[in-house]
Write an enzyme that holds these catalytic residues in place. Structure first.
Site: not given
Ligand code: IPM
Ligand code: MG
Length: 368
Positions: A142, A192, A225, A249, A253
């Protein structure tokens, strides 16, 4: 003794409507619990842009930095979609997070029993769910440099950079371990590390912080993932999840939707503890500005009311009053009072935003 200070930034869309209900709870705490806040109000997002030409005026940032806590409604709306990127409503929120150094974003995904049937997953997979996602909020892709859109040869290139320092990972890991100790003592860290160097460092630092200072907390690591998959397969395996800004983020959600009710979820963004008390902090609902229903009295004020409860718990050391508010909200739901977002067609007439707020006040009264 001076009263604790609270800056209210209602923002855009349904922000002002839900904040009206939060003010009722603040007034109630003053009247009935002898808990009075010095409340100031200011503009953020599109509402600030309309007046100042910027989504966060310097004076507003100064007020936020001086306040004991900030409570924010929501920012954004279609009216601002065509604005230059640098003055979009969201930039105001991102600037607040960055300038106040609010590095630990707490996003609870909690399934209210009365609402378990609203989840897209089966009731038994989500009933009783209580996961806390700790998202790193002031670094990573970000904010990393270089960034921008440049030209290489005869085509454009969009660039963002994922970058984490050891100390940035260290401090958010500590926040997660501290929280876990007050919950079910389990942390799952997600990155990751199989494809990203920043992920390798993330995993190493989280493990080091654990081994050195939190060996009593159960720690596991997962690729993000796979974590996403596990979150929808068997979410109750998790207690605290700690992850970077971008993965956080997305994962938050997904986790929010598991609960079946985005309109119910609060969040806290915490900085380092201040000399004389809790951390510098900003509290806001997880939901957005919902421009499609703004101004119609349909919005669910619970997420914003529960954000105030989080402020009481994390900034003002008023855990008991926080629990009182949370219990009141649960009772209102259990009694069947529902805003439109918590109903299916044919369920009868929904409660308006203010009726929902009044019901929470009535439940608070009944708690005395
Ligand atoms: C969130 C939002 C923000 C983010 C936007 C509005 C800048 O999606 O708080 O999750 O991406 O962090
Ligand atoms: Mg988001």
């Amino acid at each position: 003794m001076t009263n604790p200070s609270l800056l209210i930034l209602a923002g855009d869309g349904i922000g002002p409507e839900v904040m009206t209900e939060v003010r009722k709870v603040i007034a109630w705490l003053g009247d009935k619990r002898d808990l009075t806040f010095d409340v100031t109000e200011d503009l953020v997002g599109g509402a600030a842009y309309d007046v100042h030409g910027t989504p966060l005026a310097d004076e507003t940032l100064e007020k936020a930095q001086a306040a004991d806590a900030v409570l924010l409604g929501a920012v954004g709306g279609p009216k601002y979609d065509t604005l230059d990127f640098s003055v979009k409503p969201e930039r105001g929120l991102l600037k607040l997070r960055k300038e106040m150094d609010l590095f630990a974003n707490l996003r609870p995904a909690q399934c209210f029993d009365a609402l378990a049937d609203f989840s897209s997953l089966k009731r038994d997979v989500v009933a009783g769910l209580d996961v806390m996602i700790v998202r790193e909020l002031t670094s990573g892709i970000y904010f990393g440099e270089p960034r921008g859109i440049t030209t290489e040869g005869n085509e454009r290139v969009g660039i963002n950079t994922q970058r984490y320092t050891e100390s940035e990972i260290d401090r958010v890991a500590r926040s997660a371990f501290e929280l876990a100790r007050r919950r079910n003592n389990k942390v799952c860290s997600m990155e990751k590390a199989n494809v990203m160097e920043s992920g390798i460092l993330w995993r190493e630092v989280v493990q080091e912080v654990h081994d050195k200072d939190y060996p009593d907390v159960e720690l596991s690591h997962m690729y993000a993932d796979a974590g996403a998959m596990q979150l929808v397969r068997a979410p109750k395996q998790f207690d605290v999840i700690v992850t970077d800004n971008l993965f956080g983020d997305l994962l938050s959600d997904a986790a929010a939707m598991l609960t079946g009710s985005l309109g119910m979820l609060p969040s806290a963004s915490l900085g380092a503890p201040m000399e004389n008390g809790g951390p510098k902090a900003l509290y806001e609902p997880v939901h957005g500005s919902a421009p499609d229903i703004a101004g119609e009295g349909k919005a669910n004020p619970c997420a914003c009311i529960l954000s105030l409860a989080m402020a009481l718990r994390y900034s003002f050391d008023q855990g008991e009053e926080a629990t009182r508010i949370e219990t009141a909200v649960e009772k209102v739901l259990a009694d069947g009072t529902r805003t439109a977002d918590l109903m299916q067609s044919g369920d009868g007439t929904p409660a308006s935003t203010s009726e929902m707020g009044d019901a929470v006040i009535a439940a608070l009264e009944a708690s005395l």
